[in-house]
Design an enzyme around this catalytic site. Structure first.
Site, PDB file in Angstrom:
ATOM      1  CD  GLU A 115      -9.520  -1.334   8.086  1.00 60.49           C
ATOM      2  OE1 GLU A 115      -8.847  -1.803   8.676  1.00 60.49           O
ATOM      3  OE2 GLU A 115      -9.316  -0.770   6.669  1.00 60.49           O
TER       4      GLU A 115
ATOM      5  CG  ASP B 262      -7.359  -5.446   4.941  1.00 58.23           C
ATOM      6  OD1 ASP B 262      -7.036  -5.539   5.896  1.00 58.23           O
ATOM      7  OD2 ASP B 262      -7.670  -4.225   4.438  1.00 58.23           O
TER       8      ASP B 262
ATOM      9  CD  GLU C 184      -2.620  -1.135   2.368  1.00 59.38           C
ATOM     10  OE1 GLU C 184      -2.753  -0.581   3.121  1.00 59.38           O
ATOM     11  OE2 GLU C 184      -3.987  -1.601   2.001  1.00 59.38           O
TER      12      GLU C 184
HETATM   13  O1  GCW Z   1      -6.887  -2.888   5.865  1.00 53.28           O
HETATM   14  C1  GCW Z   1      -5.947  -1.818   5.438  1.00 53.28           C
HETATM   15  C2  GCW Z   1      -6.431  -0.686   6.259  1.00 53.28           C
HETATM   16  C3  GCW Z   1      -5.263   0.471   6.084  1.00 53.28           C
HETATM   17  C4  GCW Z   1      -4.121  -0.423   7.018  1.00 53.28           C
HETATM   18  C5  GCW Z   1      -3.697  -1.624   6.350  1.00 53.28           C
HETATM   19  C6  GCW Z   1      -2.595  -2.455   6.686  1.00 53.28           C
HETATM   20  C7  GCW Z   1      -2.487   0.564   8.376  1.00 53.28           C
HETATM   21  O2  GCW Z   1      -7.366  -0.133   5.456  1.00 53.28           O
HETATM   22  O3  GCW Z   1      -5.610   1.354   6.994  1.00 53.28           O
HETATM   23  O4  GCW Z   1      -3.068   0.341   7.276  1.00 53.28           O
HETATM   24  O5  GCW Z   1      -4.744  -2.451   6.211  1.00 53.28           O
HETATM   25  O6  GCW Z   1      -3.003  -3.217   7.806  1.00 53.28           O
HETATM   26  O7  GCW Z   1      -1.636  -2.261   6.522  1.00 53.28           O
END
Ligand code: GCW
Length: 730
Positions: free
Chosen positions: A411, A383, A310
């Protein structure tokens, strides 16, 4: 006049007292209010009359403080403290090394069995005098035993004749914070970051100690306090000086300090123009910085690293592998006994199936990581979704240390607005059988090092405490923090058992409370799955904030950030084919899990659309078609929330009005959102499938365009919420 003043004054004092005792959730599960059951209280009083401590250390002092608070509160009586035995009613705590009384018991063999962090809690005699003892090899073990004893009292268990030996089944039990240095918390939902960088290192906010107490009470032994999307400045002297003060506060509680680092730091500091892990200058840079960190924090735990994920920098930027990147850091930390916790959360838009990526990438590197590297793997392959099958890296990686990463902060579970006890989710993962070495190779056992021979294993929970008075926003997010720690200590505990403990400690012992609220907790996770993404659907969330529904979302720069990528709904069917005719991600599992998931007739229905693209008319176990079942689940999810509301309403008067009202109001929000999720989803899927919602269900009030518009107008529940402003990539 004097009288009036006196009256006003006493009124003011009364109000102040009232405010002080108002239940705001600050104490979480460590509330030590007097036990209501007086006969139990009298029993405890008789057995725990004198606290006998013949040794001293910061950790022993922490245990003594806790006992003072706990016993005086719960038993509503001043505690007698002494350094030698009384005739009866002794509570003796210590290690054989520093306590002559404990040493006289010759527990060495049994203490060796429970290891450095375990403890023995039992009733025995010392010099013929009756005593309840908390003994361990180390002071931290004594502290854990102390919390265990307090928990027994808090939950109303008898301690008569008690014999407990306990040891953590998992070695590294960490919490991770996604706190930015500007104090916004990524996916936090409970105010600003706890770490007040502006007043550190001068001011030690008492909250830091309370935070450490909470964690120690559930056995947490490490905390990575900053976001994995890491700001390089955390390694500057200016910040290290502040971090060191927090480490000092955590230390007596057995909590090691970890920091998330930015892989690009050598460049970000302006020292070098590369961060190539094979460059000698870069390697030296990390060695020097690591040495610096240890000057500030001699028992520093290590680095947590999100690399090549990311947008975070990593070794791939220099055509190096994850192993080369991680090992460079590992070498820098190794002389000091530090660890590298390297995250396996990677995916790349070029790949056909995001599910496959972490496995494909890291299996190729199995055995190539240094001994002090641990791979931190999210529970599922995508995720932190409301339901995922377990990541096939569990059971896959045999020669690489591993750690399970779970998410406590909600989240994808309605932020701190929805009630969603995560115990059932954690339990489901830990009990999943990987069949890596035949039946019984569960994820829990793998982490407990009962299947392979890892040097290190662990669990990490992404928690969300912030400046909200009750730490977590929703009072029930506390329960997920609690269950995470308890399961990290012992993955064989059930989510139901732990919910009972938590409710008794946090709210009440009254069965009129425990029964309905126990049901709420047991159901809440499944309800959340049903009204968002039943039957193995996943990631139908609006992008960015991950709160509301957007199953229609199909166009973006990265397809793997769209809902359509995950559900693949069309006129003929729905679901992601991960069998041999599709991406074949099922091959990543061992037999027979692979065969089970690959077989449409046998795959558990809750995972069906994770692995199969299924015809809308496919017959489900219930006799309904897939379409009907999907609709049924969405409506069921909303009904479950209504039931949760009724159950919650039934406990009014059994607990403090403050928390009662808070949860009640949040459940209203949850119902509103559950209906929105349901109606958005069924309306959208009806439009794609060309099916209608059966008459037996109340029809959605609006058309699809209305729900789509909500995504834009009703973007997040509260646009001023820090979560909406924090960095959010996908
Ligand atoms: O699910 C995603 C989240 C991000 C997060 C990422 C991760 C910290 O939307 O906010 O970043 O995972 O776990 O690295």
């Amino acid at each position: 006049m004097v009288r009036i003043c006196a009256f006003v004054l006493s009124f003011v004092l009364l109000c102040a007292a009232g405010f002080a005792s108002a239940e705001d959730g600050y104490r979480m599960w460590l509330r030590y209010d007097p036990l209501e059951n007086t006969s139990l209280r009298n029993d405890y009083r008789a057995q725990l009359r004198h606290l006998v401590v013949d040794s001293e250390s910061d950790t022993i002092n922490a245990a003594v403080n806790e006992l003072r608070m706990g016993l005086e509160g719960l038993l509503d009586r001043k505690l007698s403290e002494r350094d030698s035995l009384a005739r009866r009613g002794n509570l003796v705590i210590g290690t054989p090394e520093n306590s002559a009384l404990i040493a006289s018991l010759d527990l060495s063999e049994r203490l060796a069995q429970v290891g450095p962090e375990g403890f023995i809690l039992e009733q025995t005699r010392i010099n013929r005098r009756p005593a309840t003892i908390v003994a361990a090899q180390t002071d931290v073990g004594v502290l854990y035993g102390t919390f265990h004893l307090l928990r027994l009292l808090q939950t109303g268990e008898s301690i008569e004749g008690i014999q407990v030996s306990s040891a953590p089944k998992v070695q590294h039990r960490m919490v991770n914070h996604w706190d930015n240095l500007d104090r916004l918390v990524e996916r936090g939902y409970a105010g600003l970051s706890l770490w007040d960088w502006g007043t550190l290192p001068n001011y030690k906010d008492p909250r830091y100690t309370d935070y450490a107490r909470m964690n120690a009470s559930i056995g947490i032994n490490g905390a990575a306090i900053n976001n994995v999307n890491a700001d390089p400045r955390i390694l500057s002297d200016q910040f290290l000086e502040k971090v060191a003060v927090l480490a000092d506060v955590f230390r007596p509680y057995g909590i090691k300090m970890y920091l998330s680092i930015n892989f690009d730091s050598p460049r970000a500091f302006g020292d070098l123009d590369t961060a190539d892990p094979l460059d000698p200058g870069v390697r030296q840079w990390w060695k020097d910085r690591a040495a610096k960190v240890y000057e500030y924090i001699p028992d520093f735990g290590g680095f947590l690293v999100k690399a090549d994920s990311e947008g975070q920098p990593g070794p791939h930027g220099y055509q190096r592998t994850h192993a080369e990147g991680a090992n460079m850091l590992a070498e820098a930390l190794e002389p000091f006994g530090g660890l590298v916790v390297w995250r396996a959360f990677v995916y790349d838009p070029e790949q056909e199936d995001r599910f496959r990526e972490a496995y494909d990438e890291f299996m190729a590197l199995d055995g190539k990581f240094n001994d002090n590297v641990i791979l931190q793997i999210k529970n599922g392959p995508i995720d932190f979704q409301p339901r995922e099958p377990f990541s096939p890296l569990f059971g896959g990686l045999e020669d690489t240390n591993i750690m399970l990463e779970l998410q406590v902060t909600q989240e994808y579970f309605g932020f701190s607005y929805h009630l969603a006890y995560q115990g059932p989710l954690f339990e489901e993962v830990l009990q999943s059988d990987t069949y890596a070495k035949g039946e019984g190779s569960t994820v829990g056992k793998i982490l407990g090092n009962e299947v392979f021979e890892y040097k290190h294993t662990g669990m990490a929970g992404v928690i969300n405490p912030g400046t909200d008075r009750n730490w977590t926003g929703h009072p029930f997010v506390q329960s997920s923090w609690y269950v995470y720690g308890r399961m990290a200590w012992d993955y064989e505990l059930t989510s139901e058992q732990i919910a009972q403990e938590w409710m008794r400690m946090t709210f009440s012992h009254d069965s009129r409370f425990l029964d309905p609220v126990g049901d709420i907790m047991a159901e809440s996770r499944e309800a959340g799955v049903n009204y968002r993404n039943p039957l193995g659907l996943t990631h139908l969330f609006a992008q960015g904030h991950h709160y509301g529904p957007a199953p229609w979302y199909a166009e973006a720069d990265r397809l793997d950030w769209t809902a359509a990528y995950y559900h693949r709904a069309s006129a003929s069917g729905i679901g992601f084919d991960r069998t041999a005719s599709g991406s074949n991600a099922v091959e990543q599992y061992h037999k027979p899990v692979r065969d089970l998931f690959a077989d449409l007739d046998r795959v558990p229905e809750e995972f069906m659309l994770w692995f199969h693209h299924v015809d809308w008319d496919h017959k489900m176990a219930s006799g309904r078609t897939l379409w009907e079942e999907l609709v049924h689940k969405y409506y069921q999810g909303v009904e479950q929330v209504k039931t949760m509301q009724r159950q919650w309403d039934s406990v009014e008067g059994l607990i403090d009005q403050e928390r009662f009202e808070h949860v009640k109001a949040l459940l209203e929000i949850q119902l509103r959102d559950a209906i929105r999720w349901r109606d958005s989803s069924v309306t959208y899927f009806a439009s794609v499938s060309g099916r209608v919602i059966p008459d037996e269900y109340p029809q959605p009030e609006h058309d699809l365009e209305y729900y789509k518009a909500l995504e834009r107008t009703f973007y997040v529940p509260d646009p001023w919420h820090p979560a909406s402003r924090s960095r959010a990539l996908n």
